[in-house]
Design an enzyme around this catalytic site. Structure first.
Site, short mmCIF file in Angstrom:
data_model
loop_
_atom_site.label_atom_id
_atom_site.label_comp_id
_atom_site.label_asym_id
_atom_site.label_seq_id
_atom_site.Cartn_x
_atom_site.Cartn_y
_atom_site.Cartn_z
N HIS A 93 -3.71 27.45 -44.28
CA HIS A 93 -3.81 25.99 -44.29
C HIS A 93 -4.60 25.48 -43.08
O HIS A 93 -5.06 24.35 -43.09
CB HIS A 93 -2.42 25.35 -44.31
CG HIS A 93 -1.53 25.79 -43.18
ND1 HIS A 93 -0.93 27.03 -43.14
CD2 HIS A 93 -1.13 25.16 -42.06
CE1 HIS A 93 -0.21 27.13 -42.04
NE2 HIS A 93 -0.31 26.02 -41.36
N GLU A 108 7.26 47.10 -50.72
CA GLU A 108 6.27 46.89 -51.78
C GLU A 108 5.32 45.75 -51.45
O GLU A 108 4.15 45.77 -51.85
CB GLU A 108 6.98 46.63 -53.12
CG GLU A 108 7.83 47.79 -53.64
CD GLU A 108 9.20 47.90 -52.99
OE1 GLU A 108 9.57 47.01 -52.18
OE2 GLU A 108 9.92 48.88 -53.27
N GLN A 131 17.02 49.23 -62.29
CA GLN A 131 15.83 50.09 -62.15
C GLN A 131 14.88 49.99 -63.33
O GLN A 131 13.93 50.76 -63.41
CB GLN A 131 16.27 51.57 -62.02
CG GLN A 131 17.47 51.84 -61.16
CD GLN A 131 17.22 51.62 -59.69
OE1 GLN A 131 16.33 52.22 -59.13
NE2 GLN A 131 17.99 50.74 -59.06
#
Lengths: 633, 633
Positions: A67, A356, A417
């Site tokens: 920003h 991740e 899972q």
């Protein structure tokens, strides 16, 4: 020099104000806090050839606090990369200067930012590539203080020290104020320093409006070896204009024109200083590994092979053939089989551990520097990085994602899972490609397509070993499908992919024994979808489609199939959806496929029920009430 | 006591082995490392009424490393909550003991775990509720060492110290080994301690197989005031069986029967010790605020009001009426308008700063303790917490999510802020409800439904002020829609919601001027979708639907509409999709709606084009080639 720097910093502030006031929106105050840091960095440290922004020895600068892009665009003006007129086009339709940096239109930036907390992870990927290619460029990532609340930032802190990335420098603009109020830590620079040090970084607190102190800190970062450096700059939001400096209530607000004039006056007026950024010295890159001819793995049709295993086999083969291929995995490489790449090419495998978000953003950093990037984990856990995947598409990056262990057919591990939403998630990514192979040779062939495919792609693999259906020479174009069973007497078409295709083939055999013929389509390309073949199958099988998927009913195969029947006037099929509709538990794969109603038995039942129901054009209600033609228009 | 504890710990190990060997899958080694800690915790510290697991004064225990559930189930056996036969049903179809804990079937656990790194954030929510309700229960969260690589863990560390949660205790089972190899930090307990301390926790390293040391550490945690405590237990994976203890290659692998026998022998054989867990003392909860009668806000039909503003107005009204309502926001409460709840009921508003993952999981922790939980941020940034939202559904939690600033109609901020995948993402959540209101009174009415609605719900709000269309007394059932324009001469139906509904109404007016009548449907309930009304509209408007959405073409409104035409034989409409198909840039809202082809002008064009095309039943190809009835069967 100090005078020039002060002038430059003032110009960056003035131009941030001018651009946002002209736009009528934007973030001048967040730009003004960072102006001194940007001035010193660009004038004294950055090595960058602005004529050739993609030059491989250029330092990289990632503005994670996207920003604050007005200060970056102002710096681009100061270096001559854009002119003043373009600066004032900020946020207008068609301008390259969007509200947050976007490399789709502005190649001067490598990645899109604006979803906070992702820039440092991108920087980790870039710094790892400098190391891999033995290039001496440095990567600078400027963050806001608010965004350090994002866990993804600490994933990146962790990985940067794990990999001892002393070519990476984090610049935290600690301006104390977030969007709606003060940040958690305010100006507690000791807390930031302690956290960065605990995560293995060299860290120091710096006065972010003292040009000399900034200079010394950047020099210290440059000379620090063995670990990355984090500089925590104490700054004021809106610094330079007393009305708003360090005041709440000025986040994301342009100055009204009269206040802008007042601010510019306080800052000493408009300037159009032009600085020269030093170009990098060209380094001799590491000799690239030689490329072997591509030898894709092939599988015999009497084998049973898990498609996830083929991901690993093919990844290794593609890695042999493409020295610029790298792979990342989130500590499940023995499940996804990315370990095969690691074993063959350990330098090009990056263990990203159970993080991740950082894995995906680091992959973006590698991809925008020209690598072919393959990323794998369980399909379920890619949902952890959905924002990062979304932003990878905004960054115009090419990433090849593989999600293994998809669907309830994984069995005993249970629903946490299972990856039952991955197709929905990945279809809704800008320009994505979504593939779901059902057999080994198909998986290998699709991997060979992916390695050259731009954009975000997703390959869904299956845990279980499944029969090899196709020969190793069969072609599988992206956007295609395979009609595996067909006759002139087909009463319906079963559309399946991955694990359910094997159930569909089983159902076909059982139905055949009862004298019922059905068509079976392997929809390995979920996006784009094979419109022509699906339409033809609907026409030729009495307008009856049964779509079977090991995925929630929403957003997956069935929704993809119905896309094929949109937009043009045509006969539309009756579509029966067999999908996962209630939360599966633990059990054997075949038990769970049955419980979800997506096994061969349920397909047979669905065919028999549909066969005996009236076809779409036979529906009496339709005939009775549907107005024909345009008689009412 | 020490002898009992040792016996109990041995039993937990033996039972973890027995259950996983019987199941033929599961994680004995990860259970064995944690057994001593669980033994001491359950025997000496936990206050829990197993006859009444939801008793409000029970301590809470969250097994964040959900794959180690065999040790938890073994503890449930030791306390008599399950019997040995049930223990041995682990991972079998229909068993309450799934491969990872699941409260859908096993109410002894509060939340589902198995996606790593979420338990501590759940614990933060629980500990905050203990504080809010002035209850003295403590919350224990057991984590694996691998999962501390997840950034969500550090978001939770940060929030727990920010809120000084001394009723929260993190137990890290530092067994050094992950799934595919050693963890990043191995047995470097100093690194863990330094990180926890830098994040404001009391932290100490403990020998995780020394029962006395564990006992002393838990006592120290209990007596530490003003900050949460983190105990880092040095353990061995597979501890207790020399063949696998501290050895790689034994993650997630049950012992073969012969090895199981050997292990059980080494552990001193089977035991069936039964322990008593102390029940909590009932505390007198804080006097609850009195509930005011619900006074939903109402809006005049000549107003223009942003639906995001109504979210805040209604949240405040619902908060007045429901003393058990709490709200969380990720530092954008002045944009989502959740600030209205904060201003009215500051104790029940939780500022979670820019950490969406922790926000959602903490909300789950609050929800499973009985609160009505409303969570808001920009729609785009809920994608940051998709894994947590997915897991909230697996946890059977009720969460009300609100995503503001959805779609390209936000304008100048650009694509990083747009939320163009939120409907796809939220439709593909187990049992979710997805709402997308187009006007102020509708938003308020839907909020009143949501407050009593179980499961995961999603409300998509719009940045811009839009005209009020409905009266404050209009009813909006979930699963319904509104036919806003209709006539006997409608040549097509326009289906829209939110911002595009206003474009559709504009298009209707323009078409009307040209003498073309169309139906307009406000599809405010995206999931479930109003099958009956959509089918009727298709029948009555020549089988022509135009679906207009400020969302990617995949997974949103159009896919939801086509669901309504599945599963039963019936005439299917021609569906024209107007959706966002290329990455928007910055610009004025109306410019971006036009550029995406989803404004009134494009709707008019689509109607005119469709009107002049042959209807579905007029398609010549259909008549020529489609086999009729069952003649080919």
């Amino acid at each position: 020099m100090a005078d020039t720097l002060a002038e430059l910093a003032a110009q960056l502030r003035v131009d941030s104000i001018r651009a946002t006031t002209a736009a009528g929106s934007g973030h001048p105050s967040s730009s003004m806090s960072a102006a001194d840091i940007v001035a010193v960095l660009f004038q004294k440290y950055l090595r960058f050839d602005f004529q050739n922004p993609k030059a491989p020895d250029n330092d990289r600068f990632v503005l994670s606090k996207g920003h604050a892009c007005p200060v970056l665009y102002a710096a681009f003006k100061a270096v001559g990369a854009i002119d003043d007129a373009e600066l004032l086009s900020l946020r207008k339709l068609g301008s390259r200067l969007e509200g947050h940096p976007n490399p789709h239109v502005l190649p001067l930036v490598d990645v899109a930012t604006g979803s906070l907390g992702q820039g440092l992870a991108v920087g980790v990927g870039m710094a790892l590539m400098a190391r891999l290619d033995q290039r001496s460029f440095r990567t600078y990532v400027m963050m806001g203080d608010s965004e350090t609340a994002e866990g993804s930032v600490w994933e990146a802190f962790d990985k940067a020290s794990h990999y001892q990335l002393d070519n990476l420098c984090a610049l935290i603009d600690m301006n104390r104020l977030g969007q709606s109020g003060p940040t958690e830590l305010g100006w507690n620079d000791e807390a930031y320093v302690a956290r960065a040090r605990a995560f293995g970084w060299h860290a120091l607190a710096v006065d972010g409006h003292d040009l000399g102190a900034i200079d010394r800190a950047l020099a210290e970062a440059q000379s620090t070896k063995g670990k990355p450096t984090c500089l925590i700059f104490k700054t004021e939001k809106g610094h330079g204009y007393s009305l708003i400096a360090n005041k709440e209530g000025w986040h994301g607000k342009p100055l009204p024109e009269d206040k802008a004039r007042e601010a510019i006056q306080e800052l000493g007026g408009e300037r159009h200083l032009r600085i020269e950024v030093k170009k990098p010295e060209a380094t001799r890159p590491a000799p690239q590994e030689s490329a072997a001819p591509l030898k894709l793995p092939g599988y015999a049709t009497d084998e049973k092979v898990a498609t996830r295993k083929v991901y690993g086999d093919a990844l290794k083969a593609l890695g042999d053939a493409h020295p610029d291929l790298v792979a990342l995995d989130a500590e499940v490489s023995n499940s996804t089989y990315s370990e095969e790449l690691r074993e063959a090419h350990p330098r090009r495998y990056f263990e990203m551990y159970i993080a991740e978000q950082n894995m995906v953003s680091s992959g973006v950093g590698m991809a925008v520097l020209g690598k072919r990037v393959f990323i794998s984990t369980f399909a379920a856990f890619l949902s952890r990085a959905y924002d990062q995947i979304r932003m990878a598409a905004v960054s115009n990056a090419t990433l090849h994602l593989c999600g293994s262990h998809a669907g309830c057919s994984i069995g005993e591990d249970g629903p946490s899972q299972m990856g039952l939403e991955d197709l929905a998630m990945m279809r809704a990514v800008a320009g994505s490609t979504v593939l779901y192979p059902s057999d080994a040779n198909q998986t290998a062939a699709l991997m060979a397509h992916l390695v050259d495919l731009p954009g975000i792609s997703y390959l869904r693999t299956t845990r279980a070993k499944t029969p090899v259906l196709y020969s190793a020479t069969e072609k599988f174009p992206i956007g295609g499908c395979k009609v595996l069973r067909r006759s002139d007497k087909d009463v319906a078409t079963i559309v399946a992919a991955g694990i359910t295709l094997h159930e569909a083939l089983d159902a076909h055999a059982r139905l055949q024994e009862s004298g019922v013929s059905v068509r079976v389509i392997d929809l390995y390309s979920v996006k784009p979808v094979d419109v022509k073949t699906l339409r033809q199958a609907a026409r030729e099988t009495q307008g009856r489609l049964i779509v079977v998927e090991d995925h929630w009913a929403e957003g997956g195969l069935a929704d993809a199939v119905l896309e094929a029947f949109s937009d043009e006037p045509q006969p539309l099929p009756v579509v029966k959806r067999l999908a996962v509709r209630t939360l599966p538990g633990s059990g054997k794969p075949e038990e769970l496929l049955s419980a979800a109603g997506i096994d061969a038995e349920h397909i047979v039942q669905a065919v028999m029920a549909l066969k005996d129901a009236p076809g779409p054009t036979d529906a009496p209600e339709a005939k009775a009430s549907r107005p024909r033609g345009r008689k009412n228009a």
